[in-house]
Design an enzyme around this catalytic site. Structure first.
Site, mmCIF file in Angstrom:
data_model
loop_
_atom_site.group_PDB
_atom_site.id
_atom_site.type_symbol
_atom_site.label_atom_id
_atom_site.label_comp_id
_atom_site.label_asym_id
_atom_site.label_seq_id
_atom_site.Cartn_x
_atom_site.Cartn_y
_atom_site.Cartn_z
ATOM 1 C CB CYS A 21 -0.993 -0.026 1.164
ATOM 2 S SG CYS A 21 -2.389 1.099 0.921
ATOM 3 C CD GLU A 66 -1.452 -5.882 5.793
ATOM 4 O OE1 GLU A 66 -2.110 -4.867 6.099
ATOM 5 O OE2 GLU A 66 -0.999 -6.078 4.639
ATOM 6 C CG HIS A 117 -3.538 -3.349 3.395
ATOM 7 N ND1 HIS A 117 -2.566 -2.903 4.273
ATOM 8 C CD2 HIS A 117 -4.062 -2.247 2.814
ATOM 9 C CE1 HIS A 117 -2.516 -1.582 4.234
ATOM 10 N NE2 HIS A 117 -3.419 -1.158 3.355
#
Length: 242
Positions: free
Chosen positions: A116, A218, A216
């Site tokens: 990002c 994660e 994202h």
């Protein structure tokens, strides 16, 4: 490998500098979402948090086998020759530390994953520019539906890209960004796009692992492919794999 004392590569993760509450404290702190740390561990790496402070970036990099430039606040627009939009929220101290770190990393051989904001850092460090408020271009808030709510995006990836080699030519992602790449930095290639044309992935061509994604990864604990690819590249770079 000299970093971790094992066959697991050490992965540096940049952190936020924010006012933070924990325990009995309400203080300025260097912090990071736990999901980044867990993703690196589950992918086989050893995470090390890098605070946005100091200037010893050249000394730091030899201690790392890989680097994740994490998400966060907007980049100061003067770094790419623009005035700030009304919606732009910056952290100049973080910019200073991460730009120096990214420049040092790009001048060496360390594998880099930008997430990002981290993808935007890679782009601006290499001379690119950003769209400061994406809804003014796309006419939609799909990439950041509301505060603290992730959007769901399907990204199409260029077939011959490193990103597609890891994820295939189409991947579903969680995204949270109101800015995006406008013009590409020197040497970078756009390799992923949302349906509205927003650039969602970029990379440096060649053997070296330098990849940025606007979403994202994660946030998807079931999909470690990007972190796994970074750890694999870091292992090879550090001599942990023949």
């Amino acid at each position: 490998m000299v970093s971790s004392g094992s066959d697991r590569p050490v992965i540096g993760l940049t952190t936020y500098a924010e006012r933070t509450r924990f325990g009995v404290w309400d203080v300025d702190a260097a912090v990071l979402h736990r999901s980044y740390v867990d993703s690196v561990v589950r992918a086989g790496g050893v995470p090390v948090l890098l605070p946005p402070a100091g200037d010893a970036h050249g000394e730091l990099l030899p201690l790392l086998d890989g680097l994740v430039l994490t998400g966060g606040a907007d980049i100061e627009p003067r770094r790419y020759g623009s005035e700030a939009h009304a919606t732009t929220v910056t952290r100049p101290d973080r910019d200073a530390a991460e730009f120096a770190l990214a420049e040092a990393a790009l001048s060496g051989t360390i594998p880099v994953l930008g997430v990002c904001r981290g993808m935007e850092v890679l782009n601006v460090v290499l001379g690119g520019t950003l769209v400061q408020h994406l809804p003014e271009v796309t006419g939609t808030v799909a990439h950041q539906p509301e505060v603290a709510v992730f959007g769901d995006t399907v990204v199409t990836l260029a077939a011959a890209s490193r990103a597609a080699a890891v994820l295939g030519t189409e991947t579903a992602c969680r995204c949270y960004h109101h800015q995006a790449v406008a013009t590409l930095g020197d040497g970078l290639q756009a390799v992923g796009w949302a349906a509205d044309g927003t650039i969602e992935a970029l990379e440096l061509p060649g053997e070296r692992f330098v990849l940025g994604v606007q979403w994202h990864p994660e946030q998807d604990s079931a999909d470690l492919r990007l972190f796994g690819a970074l750890v694999e590249a870091a292992t090879k770079k550090s001599g942990g794999e023949s």
